[in-house]
Motif scaffolding. Sequence first.
Motif, short mmCIF file in Angstrom:
data_model
loop_
_atom_site.label_atom_id
_atom_site.label_comp_id
_atom_site.label_asym_id
_atom_site.label_seq_id
_atom_site.Cartn_x
_atom_site.Cartn_y
_atom_site.Cartn_z
N ASP A 12 -9.74 -23.16 -52.82
CA ASP A 12 -10.88 -23.34 -51.92
C ASP A 12 -12.04 -24.09 -52.58
OD1 ASP A 12 -10.15 -21.76 -49.29
OD2 ASP A 12 -9.35 -20.63 -50.98
N ILE A 13 -11.71 -25.29 -53.02
CA ILE A 13 -12.68 -26.18 -53.67
C ILE A 13 -13.63 -26.77 -52.62
CG2 ILE A 13 -12.89 -28.34 -54.96
CD1 ILE A 13 -9.81 -27.39 -55.83
N HIS A 14 -13.07 -27.07 -51.45
CA HIS A 14 -13.88 -27.48 -50.29
C HIS A 14 -14.87 -28.60 -50.58
CE1 HIS A 14 -12.40 -24.81 -47.22
NE2 HIS A 14 -12.45 -23.78 -48.04
N GLY A 15 -14.43 -29.60 -51.32
CA GLY A 15 -15.28 -30.78 -51.51
C GLY A 15 -16.51 -30.56 -52.36
N VAL A 42 -10.53 -29.83 -49.47
CA VAL A 42 -11.59 -30.51 -48.70
C VAL A 42 -12.21 -29.58 -47.66
CG1 VAL A 42 -10.35 -32.70 -49.01
CG2 VAL A 42 -10.00 -31.38 -46.91
N GLY A 43 -13.26 -30.09 -47.00
CA GLY A 43 -13.94 -29.31 -45.94
C GLY A 43 -15.17 -28.61 -46.47
N TYR A 44 -16.26 -28.60 -45.68
CA TYR A 44 -17.53 -27.91 -45.93
C TYR A 44 -18.53 -28.64 -46.83
CZ TYR A 44 -15.53 -23.62 -43.90
OH TYR A 44 -14.95 -22.70 -43.08
N ASN A 45 -18.09 -29.12 -48.02
CA ASN A 45 -19.05 -29.74 -48.94
C ASN A 45 -18.90 -31.27 -48.95
OD1 ASN A 45 -20.49 -27.33 -50.33
ND2 ASN A 45 -18.33 -26.79 -50.44
N ALA A 46 -19.76 -31.94 -49.71
CA ALA A 46 -19.99 -33.37 -49.52
C ALA A 46 -19.06 -34.33 -50.27
CB ALA A 46 -21.44 -33.70 -49.86
N PRO A 48 -15.31 -34.52 -50.52
CA PRO A 48 -13.87 -34.26 -50.33
C PRO A 48 -12.98 -35.28 -51.04
CG PRO A 48 -14.87 -35.12 -48.31
CD PRO A 48 -16.00 -34.79 -49.25
N SER A 49 -13.34 -36.56 -50.93
CA SER A 49 -12.51 -37.61 -51.51
C SER A 49 -12.47 -37.49 -53.04
CB SER A 49 -13.06 -38.97 -51.08
OG SER A 49 -12.40 -39.99 -51.77
N GLU A 50 -13.63 -37.27 -53.66
CA GLU A 50 -13.71 -37.16 -55.12
C GLU A 50 -12.95 -35.92 -55.61
OE1 GLU A 50 -16.18 -37.60 -53.01
OE2 GLU A 50 -17.23 -39.44 -53.59
N CYS A 51 -13.09 -34.80 -54.88
CA CYS A 51 -12.37 -33.58 -55.29
C CYS A 51 -10.86 -33.78 -55.17
CB CYS A 51 -12.81 -32.38 -54.44
SG CYS A 51 -14.47 -31.81 -54.88
N LEU A 52 -10.45 -34.45 -54.10
CA LEU A 52 -9.01 -34.69 -53.92
C LEU A 52 -8.46 -35.54 -55.07
CD1 LEU A 52 -6.45 -34.48 -52.30
CD2 LEU A 52 -7.26 -36.29 -50.80
N GLU A 53 -9.19 -36.59 -55.45
CA GLU A 53 -8.72 -37.44 -56.54
C GLU A 53 -8.72 -36.67 -57.87
OE1 GLU A 53 -7.09 -40.17 -56.00
OE2 GLU A 53 -7.58 -39.77 -53.90
N THR A 54 -9.71 -35.82 -58.08
CA THR A 54 -9.75 -35.01 -59.31
C THR A 54 -8.54 -34.09 -59.39
OG1 THR A 54 -12.16 -35.10 -59.32
CG2 THR A 54 -11.15 -33.37 -60.66
N ILE A 55 -8.23 -33.43 -58.28
CA ILE A 55 -7.06 -32.52 -58.25
C ILE A 55 -5.77 -33.32 -58.46
CG2 ILE A 55 -5.65 -31.05 -56.72
CD1 ILE A 55 -8.08 -29.61 -57.88
N ARG A 56 -5.66 -34.47 -57.82
CA ARG A 56 -4.46 -35.29 -58.00
C ARG A 56 -4.32 -35.71 -59.46
NH1 ARG A 56 -4.45 -39.44 -52.93
NH2 ARG A 56 -2.42 -40.01 -53.69
N ASP A 68 -7.21 -28.62 -45.31
CA ASP A 68 -6.40 -29.78 -45.71
C ASP A 68 -5.54 -30.22 -44.53
OD1 ASP A 68 -7.35 -29.37 -48.34
OD2 ASP A 68 -5.74 -27.95 -48.72
N HIS A 69 -4.96 -29.22 -43.86
CA HIS A 69 -4.10 -29.48 -42.72
C HIS A 69 -4.88 -30.17 -41.60
CE1 HIS A 69 -0.96 -28.84 -39.73
NE2 HIS A 69 -1.85 -28.26 -38.95
N TYR A 70 -6.02 -29.58 -41.21
CA TYR A 70 -6.76 -30.13 -40.07
C TYR A 70 -7.43 -31.46 -40.39
CZ TYR A 70 -5.77 -25.95 -37.45
OH TYR A 70 -5.11 -24.96 -36.78
#
Length: 244
Positions: A12-15, A42-46, A48-56, A68-70
């Motif tokens: 639940d990183i949520h961006g 992703v979701g809620y915070n500002a 999402p794209s940066e968090c997704l790339e960090t996790i990847r 993530d699904h929605y």
Amino acid sequence: MSSAPIYGILSDIHGNLEGLETVLKDAHEHGVTHYACLGDIVGYNANPSECLETIRGLQCVCVCGNHDHYCSFDDDLTGFHPLAADAVDWTRRQLSAEQQKFLADLKLVQRVEKFTIVHSTLDMPEMWGYVFESLEAEASFTYQMTTVCFYGHTHVPLAFEKGSELTAGTYERIKVNLEKKYFINVGSIGQPRDGDPRASYVIYDFEAKEIKLRRVPYDVAAAQEKIRKSGLPERLAARLVIGR
Ligand code: ZN
């Protein structure tokens, strides 16, 4: 030096990039060698794209969360909490088609070495149920084939332990007994809801059979500032400081 893996379990990183980066630094300082991600990147915070790339970039096994699904396709948001629907709508516009495809392809349940990860429940992961009570945990235990399963979604760290009977409660450190089963919520990095605003994650030391909850203070003000500038709902900024 032992080469047994030490896992950082992230959920639940949520961006929330400030939360995520602070947690990764803390994990590195505590000897974490591998990661697993329980979804809702992703979701809620500002960010999402940066968090997704960090996790990847961590090259870790990751399961899909409801956000993530929605956020991964243009589905109708009827029935969604309005605050969540606004955030999903905003987040969709921040992600590239390729990033949405990555999220859409995530599985609901995964095995990582000898443990299991899921965002919501093992009995009906696609229904996004919340596990707060023993009865709900019991339903998941029925499907749990590993000693340990980590889950997220509630944003509240909580451990269920099933031996001859089932016990539940908050935790800081758990010594894993291989004759029992554990269904463990690791809390949320990006939007804690247990009244403690610090980012929450777990360190799982395989060899020591030890699970430790970590709470890490991060720059909440910076995350709030970004939310306010982005046009996301104000309440999403306000709640970070109270951890609700
Ligand atoms: Zn979540």
